[in-house]
Design an enzyme around this catalytic site. Structure first.
Site, PDB file in Angstrom:
ATOM      1  N   LYS A  39     -16.123   7.556  -7.962  1.00 47.34           N
ATOM      2  CA  LYS A  39     -14.894   6.885  -7.506  1.00 47.34           C
ATOM      3  C   LYS A  39     -15.334   5.690  -6.673  1.00 47.34           C
ATOM      4  O   LYS A  39     -15.980   5.853  -5.629  1.00 47.34           O
ATOM      5  CB  LYS A  39     -14.073   7.865  -6.670  1.00 47.34           C
ATOM      6  CG  LYS A  39     -12.789   7.281  -6.094  1.00 47.34           C
ATOM      7  CD  LYS A  39     -12.009   8.381  -5.377  1.00 47.34           C
ATOM      8  CE  LYS A  39     -10.786   7.857  -4.664  1.00 47.34           C
ATOM      9  NZ  LYS A  39     -10.153   8.914  -3.852  1.00 47.34           N
ATOM     10  N   TRP A  40     -14.992   4.497  -7.149  1.00 54.34           N
ATOM     11  CA  TRP A  40     -15.464   3.244  -6.541  1.00 54.34           C
ATOM     12  C   TRP A  40     -14.314   2.654  -5.730  1.00 54.34           C
ATOM     13  O   TRP A  40     -13.398   2.080  -6.285  1.00 54.34           O
ATOM     14  CB  TRP A  40     -15.876   2.285  -7.667  1.00 54.34           C
ATOM     15  CG  TRP A  40     -16.425   0.959  -7.255  1.00 54.34           C
ATOM     16  CD1 TRP A  40     -15.780  -0.036  -6.596  1.00 54.34           C
ATOM     17  CD2 TRP A  40     -17.735   0.473  -7.522  1.00 54.34           C
ATOM     18  NE1 TRP A  40     -16.604  -1.109  -6.425  1.00 54.34           N
ATOM     19  CE2 TRP A  40     -17.819  -0.832  -6.993  1.00 54.34           C
ATOM     20  CE3 TRP A  40     -18.861   1.001  -8.163  1.00 54.34           C
ATOM     21  CZ2 TRP A  40     -18.969  -1.610  -7.090  1.00 54.34           C
ATOM     22  CZ3 TRP A  40     -20.000   0.217  -8.262  1.00 54.34           C
ATOM     23  CH2 TRP A  40     -20.051  -1.064  -7.725  1.00 54.34           C
ATOM     24  N   ASP A  41     -14.400   2.801  -4.417  1.00 51.08           N
ATOM     25  CA  ASP A  41     -13.271   2.442  -3.554  1.00 51.08           C
ATOM     26  C   ASP A  41     -13.477   1.064  -2.922  1.00 51.08           C
ATOM     27  O   ASP A  41     -14.587   0.518  -2.920  1.00 51.08           O
ATOM     28  CB  ASP A  41     -13.167   3.537  -2.470  1.00 51.08           C
ATOM     29  CG  ASP A  41     -11.774   3.667  -1.879  1.00 51.08           C
ATOM     30  OD1 ASP A  41     -10.924   2.813  -2.155  1.00 51.08           O
ATOM     31  OD2 ASP A  41     -11.547   4.631  -1.119  1.00 51.08           O
ATOM     32  N   ASP A  98     -15.292  13.194  -1.873  1.00 47.63           N
ATOM     33  CA  ASP A  98     -14.758  11.895  -1.446  1.00 47.63           C
ATOM     34  C   ASP A  98     -15.520  11.388  -0.224  1.00 47.63           C
ATOM     35  O   ASP A  98     -16.643  11.833   0.075  1.00 47.63           O
ATOM     36  CB  ASP A  98     -13.245  12.030  -1.199  1.00 47.63           C
ATOM     37  CG  ASP A  98     -12.484  10.753  -1.502  1.00 47.63           C
ATOM     38  OD1 ASP A  98     -12.518   9.853  -0.643  1.00 47.63           O
ATOM     39  OD2 ASP A  98     -11.866  10.638  -2.580  1.00 47.63           O
ATOM     40  N   ASP A  99     -14.916  10.484   0.487  1.00 47.56           N
ATOM     41  CA  ASP A  99     -15.494   9.803   1.642  1.00 47.56           C
ATOM     42  C   ASP A  99     -16.068  10.800   2.668  1.00 47.56           C
ATOM     43  O   ASP A  99     -15.496  11.864   2.877  1.00 47.56           O
ATOM     44  CB  ASP A  99     -14.356   8.997   2.289  1.00 47.56           C
ATOM     45  CG  ASP A  99     -14.855   7.957   3.253  1.00 47.56           C
ATOM     46  OD1 ASP A  99     -16.058   7.949   3.531  1.00 47.56           O
ATOM     47  OD2 ASP A  99     -14.030   7.155   3.716  1.00 47.56           O
ATOM     48  N   TRP A 113       0.856  -1.185   0.000  1.00 49.14           N
ATOM     49  CA  TRP A 113       0.000   0.000   0.000  1.00 49.14           C
ATOM     50  C   TRP A 113       0.900   1.246   0.000  1.00 49.14           C
ATOM     51  O   TRP A 113       1.867   1.308   0.751  1.00 49.14           O
ATOM     52  CB  TRP A 113      -0.899  -0.023   1.244  1.00 49.14           C
ATOM     53  CG  TRP A 113      -1.710   1.218   1.392  1.00 49.14           C
ATOM     54  CD1 TRP A 113      -2.724   1.644   0.596  1.00 49.14           C
ATOM     55  CD2 TRP A 113      -1.565   2.220   2.408  1.00 49.14           C
ATOM     56  NE1 TRP A 113      -3.212   2.849   1.042  1.00 49.14           N
ATOM     57  CE2 TRP A 113      -2.523   3.228   2.155  1.00 49.14           C
ATOM     58  CE3 TRP A 113      -0.707   2.366   3.507  1.00 49.14           C
ATOM     59  CZ2 TRP A 113      -2.654   4.360   2.956  1.00 49.14           C
ATOM     60  CZ3 TRP A 113      -0.840   3.496   4.307  1.00 49.14           C
ATOM     61  CH2 TRP A 113      -1.811   4.470   4.024  1.00 49.14           C
ATOM     62  N   ASP A 167      -2.485   5.639  -3.085  1.00 48.82           N
ATOM     63  CA  ASP A 167      -2.773   6.645  -2.055  1.00 48.82           C
ATOM     64  C   ASP A 167      -1.550   7.499  -1.779  1.00 48.82           C
ATOM     65  O   ASP A 167      -1.629   8.458  -1.015  1.00 48.82           O
ATOM     66  CB  ASP A 167      -3.222   5.959  -0.761  1.00 48.82           C
ATOM     67  CG  ASP A 167      -4.719   5.727  -0.755  1.00 48.82           C
ATOM     68  OD1 ASP A 167      -5.396   6.261  -1.646  1.00 48.82           O
ATOM     69  OD2 ASP A 167      -5.201   5.005   0.127  1.00 48.82           O
TER      70      ASP A 167
HETATM   71  C1  DGJ Z   1      -8.815   5.251   0.033  1.00 43.40           C
HETATM   72  C2  DGJ Z   1      -8.661   6.016  -1.247  1.00 43.40           C
HETATM   73  O1  DGJ Z   1      -7.591   5.533  -1.988  1.00 43.40           O
HETATM   74  C3  DGJ Z   1      -8.508   7.486  -0.913  1.00 43.40           C
HETATM   75  O2  DGJ Z   1      -8.244   8.213  -2.079  1.00 43.40           O
HETATM   76  C4  DGJ Z   1      -9.758   7.955  -0.241  1.00 43.40           C
HETATM   77  O3  DGJ Z   1     -10.833   7.870  -1.133  1.00 43.40           O
HETATM   78  C5  DGJ Z   1     -10.005   7.125   1.007  1.00 43.40           C
HETATM   79  N1  DGJ Z   1      -9.984   5.715   0.724  1.00 43.40           N
HETATM   80  C6  DGJ Z   1     -11.332   7.480   1.611  1.00 43.40           C
HETATM   81  O4  DGJ Z   1     -11.667   6.668   2.650  1.00 43.40           O
END
Ligand code: DGJ
Length: 730
Positions: A477-479, A367-368, A200, A549
């Site tokens: 954005k599908w996380d 985002d989140d 990561w 990230d």
């Molecule tokens: C992980 C993503 O890679 C980030 O860009 C962000 O969206 C966070 N999650 C949000 O929890």
């Protein structure tokens, strides 16, 4: 024509623009592999198979012909138990409990074009003339089990795909223990093995080493393709570089646990195989049922790693990615994650969007943190209902206001997850992956929804669909932020529990297919804590991916370089973030951050309202510049010039498909006193053409630019970056 069949010799010659793949059915019925490599002329190639008596420890299936042993025969469908001791492509437990099978040729059929794989992502064609497909039907005579080996030849795209379909005609239930997608035998071991490995925030380091006796493998057991290993491996002739050497790339179109391995045996031959990881996998196949494996895309390049990459780029950009955004230039975005994390309200968001709009940014991404009571990362996943404390006038009102500014609006989801602290979980505690009586191990205090279940999938499609229809959202954005544990499903019977992980991926593919088809005007970007699922399977549904990230410009040089080995630049999301960088605490200049991010799908991930006027002016210029070059970057031919894995300098360039222009990016991480003058040799230009370089006087020959190079890095200072824009002169 891509496939030649010599019926007399029972010889099959699969031919792309630059490669040949040849096999032959032997009189004994085995499918023997003859050759994979640089393109050969069609003709009698049966002499390529050399059989020789070896030793009694490599037994002979035809007693009177001691020159044939399955232990030495290169094969298309190797299995275990009848004298081949290497790793098999397929292993099944039959009704009598035994695991021995032996497949012989029955028939074959040809199809113009390339049919899709049911329920699985795969390379596709738009015109039947783009591909030919060969299906080789093999049978285990003792049990009746059938296997179809499926080969598609995309002659002009210069790639061959392989997969396998197992059809249970045996009249009884069987259990698949191993069902890989492809296995190719190479006649020697004089190769280097290349893999893309990391962690990561440190994804896809390029790792190379010479092949050694025994096994070398990369695999994921995490339920997703993973940050740690990418579903890709390549064999390279010794000394291969970007432009020279033979490369065999194997890329698996799959997003779950996989294995890619090379086994070097006693005779120094190499067997490369790739597919679903057999670890913790079995699949019960009832009579009449079939199992389709994911697809492997094989690319041979005689022109080094750069040649291989450009082949994958074009194929994946044009014939794996789908939808209306496939060929469209992607918008410049600003995302609020690193700007606010969970701490925002409608006013703050509107202000960031407004600042972005004034600088030319086209898309704002929320985002989140916009749903449930999500003020921290420990709650509310699964409750996809807008948080009216943060957005009191609702999501639609915010979207309208951002739209009114002249910007598009994008939204973050993590559809596969559920927080134990959520209404969804309280209502359906059995909807997550779990094993009764055992702990439900949490990751980021969340559990994974059981996408092997139709009811779970239907509810998620409904909830996400409701949000997406509630406002004019144009980007998602599908996380997905954790790996699987306690991989079990409440609905599957005991003998099918080990199917859960693969059924989950099939379920995920179904959900993504339904949502992306229902919302064809939305641009989808996949993400998994950055690049934890940067794989071809996801690209089939979503044409771009958040690469990592880690947004630090220096770290990104390696991450984006490694990613570009297989994946097209149009799929690589890259943003400018604040300094000191949040992941590595490094401070790099805005110039360098801009040019690194402009080497992919460009955007910002910081609080633009905090920028000084001078910084805002610089951002405005960056955005304007990117808009001028984005067609070239996203859809041009990508050439890597200097590797961040080899030194202090990195460089790459993009050349328009018609050769009319090019953009060259150069980066030097640390300054060196009294350093030699650096010359950067360009690639992909026309040696006979002349070019102008923006901001420079004079005319530059393509030959001189490529063979002598341009002078770079004259200014001292750490974190130095330069962009050269070339135009071909008439
Ligand atoms: C992980 C993503 O890679 C980030 O860009 C962000 O969206 C966070 N999650 C949000 O929890």
């Amino acid at each position: 024509m891509g496939i030649y069949i010599d019926s007399q010799q029972q010889l099959f010659h699969l031919q792309t623009k630059g490669s040949s793949y040849v096999f032959q059915i032997l009189p004994s019925g085995y499918a023997a592999h003859l050759y994979y490599g640089k393109r050969l002329r069609a003709g009698d190639l049966s002499w390529l198979l050399v059989s020789q008596e070896r030793c009694s420890f490599s037994p002979n299936p035809v007693p009177e012909d001691r020159s044939i042993s399955l232990d030495t025969l290169p094969q298309e469908l190797p299995v275990y138990g009848t004298s081949d001791y290497r790793h098999p492509l397929l292993q099944a437990r039959l009704a009598d409990g035994t695991t021995i099978t032996e497949f012989k040729y029955v028939s074959h059929r040809m199809e113009q074009g390339k049919p899709g794989l049911e329920g699985l992502p795969a390379v596709y064609v738009e015109r039947e003339s783009e591909a030919e497909t060969l299906v080789l039907n093999m049978q285990d005579l003792a049990s009746g089990l059938h296997v179809e080996l499926i080969y598609a030849v995309l002659e002009d795209y210069d790639a061959i795909t392989r997969s396998m379909r197992i059809v249970n005609d045996s009249g009884a239930s069987i259990e698949l223990l191993r069902a890989l997608s492809a296995s190719v035998d190479f006649p020697h071991m004089d190769y280097e093995w290349l893999q893309l490995s990391g962690a990561w925030t440190r994804e896809r380091d390029v790792i190379r080493r010479p092949l050694a006796y025994g096994m070398q493998a990369v695999e994921s057991r995490r339920g997703s393709s993973s940050h740690q290993q990418n579903p890709f491996a390549a064999l390279l002739s010794p000394g291969t570089d970007e432009d020279h050497g033979e490369v065999y790339g194997f890329s698996l179109v799959y997003s779950g646990s996989f294995i890619a391995q090379a086994e070097v045996d006693q005779f120094r031959t190499t067997r490369l195989s790739i597919g679903i990881n057999p670890f913790d996998f079995t699949w019960l196949l009832e009579p009449g049922e079939s199992f389709q494996t994911p697809e492997t895309v094989m690319v041979y390049s005689a022109g080094g790693l750069g040649g291989m990459s450009r082949t994958y780029h074009k194929l994946y950009r044009e014939r794996l990615a789908r939808g209306e955004f496939r060929d469209q230039e992607r918008p410049v975005l600003v995302n609020n994650w690193e700007a606010t994390y969970f701490n925002f309200n409608a006013e703050k968001i509107e202000n960031i969007a407004k600042a972005g709009q004034e600088l030319g940014i086209e898309l704002f991404v929320l985002d989140d943190g916009w749903f449930g009571r999500r003020d921290r990362d420990n709650t509310s996943l699964g409750d996809w209902i807008v948080d009216l404390n943060k957005l009191p006038d609702g999501l639609d009102d915010l979207v309208e206001r951002v739209k009114h500014l002249g910007m598009q609006f994008g939204l973050w989801f993590e559809p596969e997850m559920v927080s134990p602290d959520s209404d969804l979980y309280r209502m359906h505690p059995d909807w997550c992956l779990h094993v009764p009586g055992r702990r439900r191990t949490e990751g980021r205090q969340q559990l994974i929804l059981d996408f092997s279940r139709q009811d779970v999938r239907d509810e998620i499609v409904r909830m996400i669909g409701n949000v997406l229809s509630s406002a004019p959202i144009t980007y998602v954005k599908w996380d997905m932020n954790r790996n699987m544990t306690e991989i079990g499903s409440a609905l599957l019977p005991p003998q099918r529990q080990r199917e859960t992980a693969h059924r989950y991926i099939l379920g995920l593919y179904e959900v993504m297919e339904r949502i992306t088809t229902a919302f064809p005007h939305i641009l989808f970007e996949s993400c998994s804590g950055g690049g934890g699922r940067f794989d071809p399977g996801m690209l089939f549904y979503m044409p771009q991916t958040w690469t990592s990230d880690n947004t630090d410009a220096v770290a990104r040089l390696r991450i984006q370089y490694g990613t570009s080995l297989v994946y097209p630049v149009s799929s690589i999301g890259s943003h400018v973030s604040a300094v000191p960088n949040h992941q590595v605490k490094r401070t790099t200049p805005l110039d360098m951050r801009g040019l690194v991010a402009m080497s992919g799908n460009f955007g910002y991930e910081l609080d633009l309202t905090r920028f000084s006027d001078e910084e805002k002016e610089a951002v405005k210029e960056q955005v304007a510049l990117y808009k001028e070059i984005r067609g070239l970057v996203q859809f041009g031919q990508h050439y890597r010039l200097l590797s961040p894995f080899e030194g202090n300098e990195t460089a790459w360039m993009f050349v328009a498909e018609d050769g009319s222009e090019a953009a060259v990016f150069y980066f030097r991480v640390l300054s060196e006193s009294n350093a030699p003058l650096s010359r950067l040799k360009l690639k992909g230009l026309d040696p006979d053409a002349d070019y102008s370089i923006l901001g420079n006087e004079g005319v530059f020959g393509g030959d001189a630019l490529m063979y002598a190079g341009i002078s770079v890095g004259e200014d001292r200072g750490d974190f130095h970056s330069e962009l050269f824009r070339l135009k071909r002169m008439q």
